[in-house]
Motif scaffolding. Sequence first.
Motif, PDB file in Angstrom:
ATOM      1  N   SER A 116      -8.539  -6.891  -9.443  1.00  0.00           N
ATOM      2  CA  SER A 116      -9.150  -6.264  -8.680  1.00  0.00           C
ATOM      3  C   SER A 116      -8.401  -5.178  -7.446  1.00  0.00           C
ATOM      4  O   SER A 116      -9.029  -4.114  -7.338  1.00  0.00           O
ATOM      5  CB  SER A 116     -10.160  -7.018  -7.789  1.00  0.00           C
ATOM      6  OG  SER A 116      -9.827  -8.144  -7.213  1.00  0.00           O
ATOM      7  N   GLY A 117      -7.147  -5.766  -6.802  1.00  0.00           N
ATOM      8  CA  GLY A 117      -6.512  -4.830  -6.147  1.00  0.00           C
ATOM      9  C   GLY A 117      -7.271  -4.407  -4.789  1.00  0.00           C
ATOM     10  O   GLY A 117      -7.204  -3.205  -4.261  1.00  0.00           O
ATOM     11  N   LEU A 118      -8.132  -5.520  -4.240  1.00  0.00           N
ATOM     12  CA  LEU A 118      -8.588  -4.962  -2.840  1.00  0.00           C
ATOM     13  C   LEU A 118      -8.326  -5.964  -1.742  1.00  0.00           C
ATOM     14  O   LEU A 118      -8.618  -5.748  -0.913  1.00  0.00           O
ATOM     15  CB  LEU A 118     -10.251  -5.519  -3.372  1.00  0.00           C
ATOM     16  CG  LEU A 118     -10.566  -4.804  -4.514  1.00  0.00           C
ATOM     17  CD1 LEU A 118     -12.288  -5.399  -4.754  1.00  0.00           C
ATOM     18  CD2 LEU A 118     -11.136  -3.204  -4.385  1.00  0.00           C
ATOM     19  N   THR A 119      -7.567  -6.992  -2.384  1.00  0.00           N
ATOM     20  CA  THR A 119      -7.302  -8.037  -1.143  1.00  0.00           C
ATOM     21  C   THR A 119      -6.529  -7.512  -0.101  1.00  0.00           C
ATOM     22  O   THR A 119      -6.926  -7.804   1.034  1.00  0.00           O
ATOM     23  CB  THR A 119      -6.771  -9.368  -1.629  1.00  0.00           C
ATOM     24  OG1 THR A 119      -7.569  -9.854  -2.941  1.00  0.00           O
ATOM     25  CG2 THR A 119      -6.688 -10.326  -0.603  1.00  0.00           C
ATOM     26  N   ALA A 120      -5.557  -6.982  -0.254  1.00  0.00           N
ATOM     27  CA  ALA A 120      -4.568  -6.213   1.001  1.00  0.00           C
ATOM     28  C   ALA A 120      -5.561  -5.546   1.809  1.00  0.00           C
ATOM     29  O   ALA A 120      -5.232  -5.821   3.135  1.00  0.00           O
ATOM     30  CB  ALA A 120      -3.588  -5.656   0.525  1.00  0.00           C
ATOM     31  N   TRP A 168       3.014  -8.756 -10.005  1.00  0.00           N
ATOM     32  CA  TRP A 168       3.153  -7.840  -8.687  1.00  0.00           C
ATOM     33  C   TRP A 168       3.762  -8.340  -7.360  1.00  0.00           C
ATOM     34  O   TRP A 168       4.407  -7.805  -6.654  1.00  0.00           O
ATOM     35  CB  TRP A 168       1.846  -7.119  -8.580  1.00  0.00           C
ATOM     36  CG  TRP A 168       1.286  -6.194  -9.526  1.00  0.00           C
ATOM     37  CD1 TRP A 168       0.300  -6.791 -10.410  1.00  0.00           C
ATOM     38  CD2 TRP A 168       1.510  -4.952  -9.960  1.00  0.00           C
ATOM     39  NE1 TRP A 168       0.094  -5.717 -11.421  1.00  0.00           N
ATOM     40  CE2 TRP A 168       0.923  -4.711 -11.311  1.00  0.00           C
ATOM     41  CE3 TRP A 168       2.828  -4.157  -9.621  1.00  0.00           C
ATOM     42  CZ2 TRP A 168       0.906  -3.478 -11.771  1.00  0.00           C
ATOM     43  CZ3 TRP A 168       2.700  -2.925 -10.005  1.00  0.00           C
ATOM     44  CH2 TRP A 168       1.946  -2.466 -11.132  1.00  0.00           C
ATOM     45  N   ASP A 169       3.332  -9.558  -7.328  1.00  0.00           N
ATOM     46  CA  ASP A 169       3.770 -10.422  -6.174  1.00  0.00           C
ATOM     47  C   ASP A 169       5.339 -10.751  -6.152  1.00  0.00           C
ATOM     48  O   ASP A 169       5.884 -10.876  -4.922  1.00  0.00           O
ATOM     49  CB  ASP A 169       2.794 -11.799  -5.950  1.00  0.00           C
ATOM     50  CG  ASP A 169       1.404 -11.483  -5.975  1.00  0.00           C
ATOM     51  OD1 ASP A 169       1.077  -9.916  -5.840  1.00  0.00           O
ATOM     52  OD2 ASP A 169       0.842 -12.433  -5.978  1.00  0.00           O
ATOM     53  N   GLU A 170       5.703 -10.662  -7.205  1.00  0.00           N
ATOM     54  CA  GLU A 170       7.317 -10.777  -7.225  1.00  0.00           C
ATOM     55  C   GLU A 170       8.137  -9.660  -6.364  1.00  0.00           C
ATOM     56  O   GLU A 170       9.192 -10.007  -5.684  1.00  0.00           O
ATOM     57  CB  GLU A 170       7.923 -10.869  -8.503  1.00  0.00           C
ATOM     58  CG  GLU A 170       7.527 -11.964  -9.480  1.00  0.00           C
ATOM     59  CD  GLU A 170       8.079 -11.932 -10.871  1.00  0.00           C
ATOM     60  OE1 GLU A 170       9.007 -11.106 -11.212  1.00  0.00           O
ATOM     61  OE2 GLU A 170       7.811 -12.847 -11.753  1.00  0.00           O
ATOM     62  N   ALA A 227       4.968 -12.903   2.128  1.00  0.00           N
ATOM     63  CA  ALA A 227       4.411 -12.489   1.017  1.00  0.00           C
ATOM     64  C   ALA A 227       3.078 -13.278   0.602  1.00  0.00           C
ATOM     65  O   ALA A 227       3.375 -14.646   0.697  1.00  0.00           O
ATOM     66  CB  ALA A 227       5.713 -12.350   0.064  1.00  0.00           C
ATOM     67  N   CYS A 228       2.247 -12.673   0.295  1.00  0.00           N
ATOM     68  CA  CYS A 228       1.216 -13.340  -0.409  1.00  0.00           C
ATOM     69  C   CYS A 228       1.220 -13.377  -1.717  1.00  0.00           C
ATOM     70  O   CYS A 228       1.215 -12.402  -2.265  1.00  0.00           O
ATOM     71  CB  CYS A 228      -0.246 -12.772   0.038  1.00  0.00           C
ATOM     72  SG  CYS A 228      -0.689 -13.188   1.873  1.00  0.00           S
ATOM     73  N   VAL A 229       1.178 -14.606  -2.492  1.00  0.00           N
ATOM     74  CA  VAL A 229       1.361 -14.692  -3.822  1.00  0.00           C
ATOM     75  C   VAL A 229       0.106 -15.546  -4.454  1.00  0.00           C
ATOM     76  O   VAL A 229      -0.250 -16.414  -4.069  1.00  0.00           O
ATOM     77  CB  VAL A 229       2.876 -15.553  -4.221  1.00  0.00           C
ATOM     78  CG1 VAL A 229       3.894 -14.626  -3.768  1.00  0.00           C
ATOM     79  CG2 VAL A 229       2.731 -16.781  -3.637  1.00  0.00           C
TER      80      VAL A 229
HETATM   81  N1  LIG Z   1      -5.246 -16.527  -3.760  1.00  0.00           N
HETATM   82  C1  LIG Z   1      -4.406 -15.945  -3.467  1.00  0.00           C
HETATM   83  N2  LIG Z   1      -3.592 -16.256  -2.987  1.00  0.00           N
HETATM   84  C2  LIG Z   1      -2.344 -15.501  -2.102  1.00  0.00           C
HETATM   85  N3  LIG Z   1      -2.407 -14.044  -2.502  1.00  0.00           N
HETATM   86  C3  LIG Z   1      -3.401 -13.594  -3.117  1.00  0.00           C
HETATM   87  C4  LIG Z   1      -4.433 -14.526  -3.731  1.00  0.00           C
HETATM   88  N4  LIG Z   1      -5.225 -13.476  -4.053  1.00  0.00           N
HETATM   89  C5  LIG Z   1      -4.745 -12.260  -4.115  1.00  0.00           C
HETATM   90  N5  LIG Z   1      -3.696 -12.393  -3.272  1.00  0.00           N
HETATM   91  C6  LIG Z   1      -2.521 -11.105  -2.953  1.00  0.00           C
HETATM   92  O1  LIG Z   1      -3.437  -9.932  -2.875  1.00  0.00           O
HETATM   93  C7  LIG Z   1      -2.925  -9.002  -3.783  1.00  0.00           C
HETATM   94  C8  LIG Z   1      -4.055  -8.236  -4.707  1.00  0.00           C
HETATM   95  O2  LIG Z   1      -4.953  -9.140  -5.453  1.00  0.00           O
HETATM   96  P1  LIG Z   1      -6.366  -8.893  -5.878  1.00  0.00           P
HETATM   97  O3  LIG Z   1      -7.091  -8.111  -4.950  1.00  0.00           O
HETATM   98  O4  LIG Z   1      -7.014 -10.233  -6.215  1.00  0.00           O
HETATM   99  O5  LIG Z   1      -5.848  -7.924  -7.202  1.00  0.00           O
HETATM  100  C9  LIG Z   1      -2.137 -10.178  -4.953  1.00  0.00           C
HETATM  101  O6  LIG Z   1      -1.249  -9.112  -5.765  1.00  0.00           O
HETATM  102  C10 LIG Z   1      -1.446 -11.050  -3.847  1.00  0.00           C
HETATM  103  O7  LIG Z   1      -0.418 -10.542  -3.120  1.00  0.00           O
END
Ligand SMILES: Nc1ncnc2c1ncn2[C@@H]1O[C@H](COP(=O)(O)O)[C@@H](O)[C@H]1O
Lengths: 264, 328
Positions: free
Chosen positions: A124-128, A36-38, A5-7
């Motif tokens: 942003s909701g883009l990372t995944a 959301w990460d919980e 899980a990435c948090v």
């Molecule tokens: N710095 C980070 N470390 C670990 N997980 C991250 C990080 N940034 C984003 N994430 C993961 O990517 C999801 C979406 O993040 P974001 O795209 O930044 O809105 C988050 O809910 C986390 O699960």
Amino acid sequence: MNVVACVKQTPDSAAKLQVENKHVTWGDAPLIVNPWDEYAVEESLLLKEKFGGKAVAISMGPETAVEALKTCLAVGCDETYLVSDPVLKGSDVSSTAYALAKAIGKVGEVDLALFGRQAIDGDSGLTAAQVARYLGWTLLTYVIKIVEIDPAAKTIKVERMMEEGRQVCTAKLPAVVSVVKGINEPRYPSFMGIRKAAKATIPVWKAADLGLDTAKIGAAAAAVAWVDIYPMPVKETKVEMIQGSSPAEIAANLVDKIMAEKVI
Amino acid sequence: MANKVWVYIDQFKGTPNPASWEALGFAKTIAAPMGSGVTAVVMGSGVDAVVQKAFTFGADSVMVCDDVTLADYRVEPYAAVLVKIASEGKPEVIFGATSTRGRDIFSAAAADLTTGVIPDATEVVSKDGALVVTRPVYAGKLLSTVVCKERRPQMILLRPRAFPAPVETAGKSGEVVKVAPVLDESNIVTKVTEYIVEEGQVSVDSAAVIVSGGRGVNGPEGFEPIRNLAKVLNGAVGASRAAVDAGWIPYVHQVGQTGKVVSPDLYIAAGISGAVQHQAGMRTAKVIVAINKDVEAPIFNLAKYGVVGDLFQIVPALIEEFKKRLGK
Ligand SMILES: Nc1ncnc2c1ncn2[C@@H]1O[C@H](COP(=O)(O)O)[C@@H](O)[C@H]1O
Ligand SMILES: Cc1cc2nc3c(=O)[nH]c(=O)nc-3n(C[C@H](O)[C@H](O)[C@H](O)COP(=O)(O)OP(=O)(O)OC[C@H]3O[C@@H](n4cnc5c(N)ncnc54)[C@H](O)[C@@H]3O)c2cc1C
């Protein structure tokens, strides 16, 4: 089955924010695990309980982010890793995704990487999606239910939440999955868990440990640069209280106002 | 096909997301000073009508990939097409609508194209050859401006209802370029088996009117008047987290930081106190009306019109009054 899980560690959602020199500060409001990460962490625990294997949490951020990982240990994660290095400072979504993808790779045999829907700071909701691209794994976003997993056949079936309703789909593992609220009810840390977490030393992975190309990380590599950040201008609204001697009269007066706004 | 400005048209089973037309309308204003027209990008299966609509909403040309593999939305085949045509056509910017699919495709494609992606734009201005984008962060408590300085294309998702809807001009047409799909079915790992759709409900995402209920509705049946008012106004039903957590209404209706961010013309909050996390989802509504027993409820700091009273008396009275006025 091993699940990561990435948090992300974020300021509390009720924090009073201030901006000084384009730097966001939140006074003494606590830092928390991105809400959301919980759900991602809880789902990793549920999967571990069902299928065996381990639940791993990874966070990238400053050293203070160990606290977020301790919370993950306290609820039952088996291992946690902090990706932290001054050269990562100022990373944008793509660099963050690149580093997280490498970190997931370093964990080893992973079938599923879980993400929150979005981080409540950058929203942003883009990372995944980008992590999935870098790993070359299946991408399933906005998952509200993991219907089934067949670890042997390496398949997964999920319900995804779209604007129009739920889309049910099957796909192949390994997969990157982002989750939304409603997928589970995150548990509270146990007393034992908190004690264990307090004593734990959390391994820190630096850019070199992950073999990161320094040209792809940090502020200089960011595709998207921050120009400015400032408080949302306050809308000058003074509420007009609608009066009347009966509900019908109040309703009539209110409808007058609403019709005059031309929003119906 | 030398248009520098593209707009990706989000659609679900042939129904376009209205926010795509807002993006198209706005794209024209960015393209004109660049001496460029606007190319709409349409993907799906049996989407002739969407292509037609794109012209009536102002597209100068349309690139369309119409194929059975695109009948169901899946990120793999959709992103693959976008990546291919963008690397060949080299647009300066691709606009889209912020939606679940928009975020998916743009983010995945941006990773492949090694460029940046900016979602939830509420304002975009052209400056020194790049687009400076304003977007809310920290649940709308702060505004940030960001720019994709060097990499191209700039990939920008506009927040629904933050930009004006263009007027439709019937009978327009233009150049249609057909694009072949990139992946065939055997290369797509995701298979859609079914949809679970709540029938006949307006979704809060693009609704012009939203009527929301909170803990004050006091139970699942308390949403009946809320639903009826929404129906009279052709609006959607929203809810606070407290109501969702209590199990009175499904999560899709939740407005707020951990729910949907909405921006309707009219937002009626009944029995909702107006916690910051709820505000995060609705503070940009044009006109906010609050109905609450408690004159001290924070929702009144945000509302334009307020009624201090019992929602079970006020909401039914409103339904009657609106029925009269709207001739229903
Ligand atoms: N710095 C980070 N470390 C670990 N997980 C991250 C990080 N940034 C984003 N994430 C993961 O990517 C999801 C979406 O993040 P974001 O795209 O930044 O809105 C988050 O809910 C986390 O699960
Ligand atoms: C991380 C995090 C994320 C969150 N995300 C969200 C989110 O996305 N969305 C969200 O909404 N909340 C969210 N919350 C919860 C939020 O803090 C509040 O708890 C929640 O919004 C309260 O819901 P409510 O206004 O319905 O309930 P309450 O705060 O209990 O308010 C009920 C209101 O109804 C009024 N009332 C009662 N009976 C009547 C009646 N008969 N007629 C008229 N008025 C009546 C009361 O006066 C009161 O003001 C989040 C919280 C956290 C910590």
